[in-house]
Scaffold this motif. Structure first.
Motif, mmCIF file in Angstrom:
data_model
loop_
_atom_site.group_PDB
_atom_site.id
_atom_site.type_symbol
_atom_site.label_atom_id
_atom_site.label_comp_id
_atom_site.label_asym_id
_atom_site.label_seq_id
_atom_site.Cartn_x
_atom_site.Cartn_y
_atom_site.Cartn_z
ATOM 1 N N ARG A 15 39.540 127.357 22.297
ATOM 2 C CA ARG A 15 39.103 126.317 21.328
ATOM 3 C C ARG A 15 37.772 126.800 20.684
ATOM 4 N NH1 ARG A 15 41.093 121.197 21.867
ATOM 5 N NH2 ARG A 15 42.403 121.015 23.445
ATOM 6 N N LEU A 16 36.915 127.366 21.294
ATOM 7 C CA LEU A 16 35.789 127.844 20.586
ATOM 8 C C LEU A 16 36.165 129.062 19.367
ATOM 9 C CD1 LEU A 16 33.244 128.678 23.567
ATOM 10 C CD2 LEU A 16 32.847 127.193 21.582
ATOM 11 N N GLY B 51 27.269 110.851 4.041
ATOM 12 C CA GLY B 51 26.410 111.716 4.865
ATOM 13 C C GLY B 51 27.472 112.691 5.943
ATOM 14 N N PHE B 52 28.793 112.138 6.070
ATOM 15 C CA PHE B 52 29.795 112.677 6.967
ATOM 16 C C PHE B 52 30.855 113.338 6.093
ATOM 17 C CE2 PHE B 52 27.625 109.406 9.608
ATOM 18 C CZ PHE B 52 27.655 110.226 10.904
ATOM 19 N N ARG B 53 31.229 114.524 6.483
ATOM 20 C CA ARG B 53 32.210 115.284 5.874
ATOM 21 C C ARG B 53 33.502 115.803 6.828
ATOM 22 N NH1 ARG B 53 32.147 120.981 2.364
ATOM 23 N NH2 ARG B 53 34.215 120.918 1.619
ATOM 24 N N VAL B 54 34.702 115.516 6.634
ATOM 25 C CA VAL B 54 35.679 115.700 7.673
ATOM 26 C C VAL B 54 36.715 116.720 6.887
ATOM 27 C CG1 VAL B 54 37.644 115.123 9.068
ATOM 28 C CG2 VAL B 54 35.535 113.603 8.852
ATOM 29 N N THR B 55 36.607 118.109 7.459
ATOM 30 C CA THR B 55 37.314 119.125 7.016
ATOM 31 C C THR B 55 38.341 119.533 8.047
ATOM 32 O OG1 THR B 55 35.946 120.931 7.523
ATOM 33 C CG2 THR B 55 35.898 119.663 5.205
ATOM 34 N N GLY B 56 39.530 120.352 7.628
ATOM 35 C CA GLY B 56 40.445 120.857 8.556
ATOM 36 C C GLY B 56 41.986 120.711 8.008
ATOM 37 N N VAL C 95 45.459 119.231 19.887
ATOM 38 C CA VAL C 95 44.690 118.515 19.011
ATOM 39 C C VAL C 95 43.213 119.032 19.274
ATOM 40 C CG1 VAL C 95 43.237 116.115 18.870
ATOM 41 C CG2 VAL C 95 45.706 116.132 19.158
ATOM 42 N N HIS C 96 42.651 119.719 18.191
ATOM 43 C CA HIS C 96 41.499 120.364 18.273
ATOM 44 C C HIS C 96 40.314 119.723 17.542
ATOM 45 C CE1 HIS C 96 42.702 124.231 20.612
ATOM 46 N NE2 HIS C 96 43.982 123.831 20.055
ATOM 47 N N PRO D 221 50.110 114.752 17.861
ATOM 48 C CA PRO D 221 50.079 115.730 16.727
ATOM 49 C C PRO D 221 49.372 116.976 16.952
ATOM 50 C CG PRO D 221 48.464 113.872 16.625
ATOM 51 C CD PRO D 221 49.043 113.718 17.804
ATOM 52 N N VAL D 222 49.284 117.824 16.058
ATOM 53 C CA VAL D 222 48.890 119.221 16.095
ATOM 54 C C VAL D 222 47.691 119.375 14.881
ATOM 55 C CG1 VAL D 222 49.157 121.706 16.321
ATOM 56 C CG2 VAL D 222 50.870 120.142 17.203
ATOM 57 N N LEU D 223 46.610 119.715 15.136
ATOM 58 C CA LEU D 223 45.566 119.473 14.123
ATOM 59 C C LEU D 223 44.188 120.134 14.356
ATOM 60 C CD1 LEU D 223 43.387 117.163 14.845
ATOM 61 C CD2 LEU D 223 45.281 115.673 14.193
ATOM 62 N N PHE D 224 43.339 120.316 13.478
ATOM 63 C CA PHE D 224 42.066 120.881 13.514
ATOM 64 C C PHE D 224 41.243 119.979 12.580
ATOM 65 C CE2 PHE D 224 38.336 123.431 12.081
ATOM 66 C CZ PHE D 224 37.765 123.482 13.375
ATOM 67 N N LEU D 225 40.254 119.488 13.233
ATOM 68 C CA LEU D 225 39.285 118.404 12.341
ATOM 69 C C LEU D 225 37.928 118.921 12.779
ATOM 70 C CD1 LEU D 225 40.827 115.069 11.972
ATOM 71 C CD2 LEU D 225 41.196 116.880 10.674
ATOM 72 N N ASP D 226 37.010 119.300 11.654
ATOM 73 C CA ASP D 226 35.455 119.239 12.086
ATOM 74 C C ASP D 226 34.748 118.307 11.265
ATOM 75 O OD1 ASP D 226 33.189 120.542 12.947
ATOM 76 O OD2 ASP D 226 33.200 121.875 11.148
ATOM 77 N N VAL D 227 34.056 117.399 12.218
ATOM 78 C CA VAL D 227 33.320 116.600 11.309
ATOM 79 C C VAL D 227 31.983 117.182 11.232
ATOM 80 C CG1 VAL D 227 32.259 114.197 11.712
ATOM 81 C CG2 VAL D 227 34.499 114.738 12.742
#
Length: 604
Positions: free
Chosen positions: A175-176, A232-237, A252-253, A284-290
């Motif tokens: 995960r890291l 002020g928030f951004r979600v990418t992945g 789910v990451h 689901p399978v995904l990676f999201l960074d807020v």
């Protein structure tokens, strides 16, 4: 009984019970320290699941002798220069990890700064700190933890098997590693499948290569990019296609400002976004960074720092849900590429002699359009297709000429209908097999949802108002929210203690179970405490009803379709969002690439 001050070593051991609950937690703290030190490579070695040995080596900034001596003191850290807990930009910040580990194990540290010619070492055993001594060391830091919990043997009884603890270390490090693709991560040890992931370049391609290592090599071609921002928030992945799902939530990451988390709010947002397209028992399978300013999120709310608290949780949840839904809608008819691979594997098993031995011989009608094959030609090679009956509808080139550009369309030109259930289409690059009922069910469902979005939630007055008996507290909650519920199509009024009278209901719920609907709304009010959370619950209820309507109003399996009908279905699938899966989350089609089919028959 008198009050007394606890011994400092005992204080550290108590703190270790919260911070270092298992070997994986110790590895997490040490690796986070390495990342905060600017490491470009981190190597982890474990023995006996981490009980006997944990070794973490990094090429970070290292420490001076003075910093090394202070680093094992309780609440000593370099990560809060101004002492502001609301501006945390590092993964660690409490200064508890090293003294906590040193109080329950033997801790050995060797470190050297890049601008220093000599390294220095320090040993802490059972909370007793040694002296800093010169040692031979490469630039960076090397930490060894041996005999974890040897001085708190009761803790050992709560650990799982060495294999289970080793797997927990591997999962945590993965995960890291997924969250920080520009850093090289390596893991080695017993009871674990080691890995060595090289550092990737910044950007989308580097992130996808790292995700391919962590989530499977099929993930990149089944992933949808996501990049949305608001206030002020951004979600990418990257989000996996709905049909690219798994049996557990291990795929789910989630991360917040580069910190891997298992936050309930974000997990709930992911479930809500995929609720309409993934089966309830799949994930689901995904990676999201807020990403956001540190002051907009509190990371100091959980001992393991695995949960966070946003200043505006509703905004974050809405951003994640809307971003994921938009990405899934843009995917249109796309379905997972692994569906065709599974189909080919099934054929290979039959060709290898592992299929059913009782498959009947095929029957070919003796007509000019379907001539009987010559005896002895290709019988062994075609064994995998035994059991196929004659086509229900025939749209081959000499029977029905396809549109000139049909073969260039994503789902191709319809060629035949098999078993009055499956449409076989041809593309330039292969073959597409469509489940006609599942596909049309999704098309009808999406049409109904679009119609509801255009005209709003229409209300219908009940000929006979319905009385719903509830707990008095639930009835009071509903009565206090009558105005807001009316905007959602639900007209209710008080009907004595512990009951409400339903006079109007959403038109699309006419004839439905209003008793259950009202109780679901009351439960949602009790859970969320505010009406602003109810629309999503009611929308999901309406979506469920629409899905049921779509199922009963779609083309059924067993119905013969004309070639033009089959082509029309394919063209509508190509322009309809989420048409790659039915209302229950199953794929509506599989695609077999021509190159794979040729390999199947030994042509490649």
């Amino acid at each position: 009984m008198t009050v007394r001050r606890l011994d400092p070593v005992l204080v550290d051991r108590i703190a270790a019970g919260e911070v270092i609950e298992r070997p994986a937690a110790a590895v997490k703290e040490l690796v986070e320290n390495a990342i905060d030190a600017g490491a470009r490579a981190v190597s982890v070695t474990i023995a006996a699941g981490g009980r006997e040995l944990i070794r973490v080596v990094d090429d970070g900034s290292g420490m001076s002798p003075e910093d090394l001596a202070l680093s094992v003191e309780r609440h000593a850290t370099s990560k809060l220069p101004d002492g502001d807990l609301f501006a945390i930009k590092s993964l660690g910040f409490r200064g508890e990890a090293l003294p906590s580990i040193g109080s329950v194990a033997r801790l050995s540290i060797a470190t050297r700064r890049h601008d220093s010619a000599h390294g220095h070492g320090l040993v802490v055993e059972a909370g007793e700190k040694g002296v800093v001594r010169p040692v031979v060391a490469v630039a960076g830091t090397r930490i060894e933890v041996s005999d974890l919990f040897a001085f708190t043997p009761a803790r050992l009884k709560f650990l799982k098997s060495d294999r289970a603890e080793a797997q927990a270390v591997s999962e945590m490090l993965r995960r890291l590693a997924i969250t920080h693709p520009t850093i090289r991560f390596a893991l080695d040890g017993d009871h674990v499948s080691g890995f060595d992931w090289p550092a990737e370049a910044h950007g989308r391609d580097g992130m996808l290569r790292r995700l391919a290592r962590g989530l499977g090599r099929d993930f990149p071609e089944n992933a949808l990019p996501l990049d949305v921002a608001r206030e002020g928030f951004r979600v990418t992945g990257f989000a996996g296609l709905p049909t690219f799902h798994r049996g557990t939530s291990a795929g789910v990451h989630l991360a917040v400002n580069g910190r891997p988390v298992r936050d309930k709010l974000l997990l709930s947002a992911v479930r809500g976004a995929y609720a309409d397209v993934v089966p309830s028992d799949r994930h689901p399978v995904l990676f999201l960074d807020v990403a956001c300013e540190p002051r907009l999120v509190d990371v100091n709310v959980h001992p393991a720092k695995s949960e966070v608290r946003f200043r505006d949780p509703a905004l974050v949840r809405g951003l994640v849900v809307s971003g994921l839904k938009a990405a899934l809608a843009e995917a249109g008819h796309r379905a997972t590429t692994t569906g065709g691979a599974r189909t080919l594997e099934a054929f290979r098993a039959v060709f290898a002699g592992n299929g059913s031995a009782s498959v009947p011989r095929p029957h070919f009608p003796e007509t000019p359009a379907w001539p009987r094959p010559a005896a002895g030609f290709g019988e062994a090679a075609q064994a995998g297709f035994e059991g196929f009956a004659a086509p229900s509808a025939d749209a081959r080139a000499h029977v029905a000429e396809p549109a000139p550009d049909a073969l260039d369309r994503p789902l191709g030109a319809a060629r035949a209908q098999l078993h009055e259930t499956y449409i076989v289409a041809q593309t330039r690059e292969g073959v597409v097999i469509v489940d006609q009922h599942a596909a049309h069910e999704r098309l009808v469902y999406e049409r109904l949802k679009a119609e509801r979005a255009r005209s709003g939630i229409a209300r219908q007055a009940l000929l006979l108002p319905e009385v719903v008996e509830l707990d008095p507290v639930d009835a009071d909650r509903l009565n206090a929210a009558t105005d807001e519920l009316a905007t959602l199509g639900l007209g209710i009024e008080a009907f004595g203690p512990g009951a409400v009278l339903v006079r109007e209901a959403p038109s699309q719920l006419a004839g439905g179970n209003l008793q259950k609907l009202v109780r679901d709304v009351a439960d949602a009010l009790a859970e969320h405490g505010q009406i602003s959370s109810i629309p999503g619950s009611l929308e999901r209820r309406l979506d469920h009803v629409l899905a049921t309507m779509a199922c009963h109003n779609s083309v059924r399996a067993g119905r013969r379709m004309r070639p033009e009908e089959m082509d029309a279905l394919l063209r509508e699938m190509e322009v309809t969002p989420n048409s790659g899966q039915c209302n229950h989350g199953r794929p509506t089609y599989v695609e077999l690439k021509l190159t794979d089919i040729e390999r199947l028959f030994g042509r490649r």
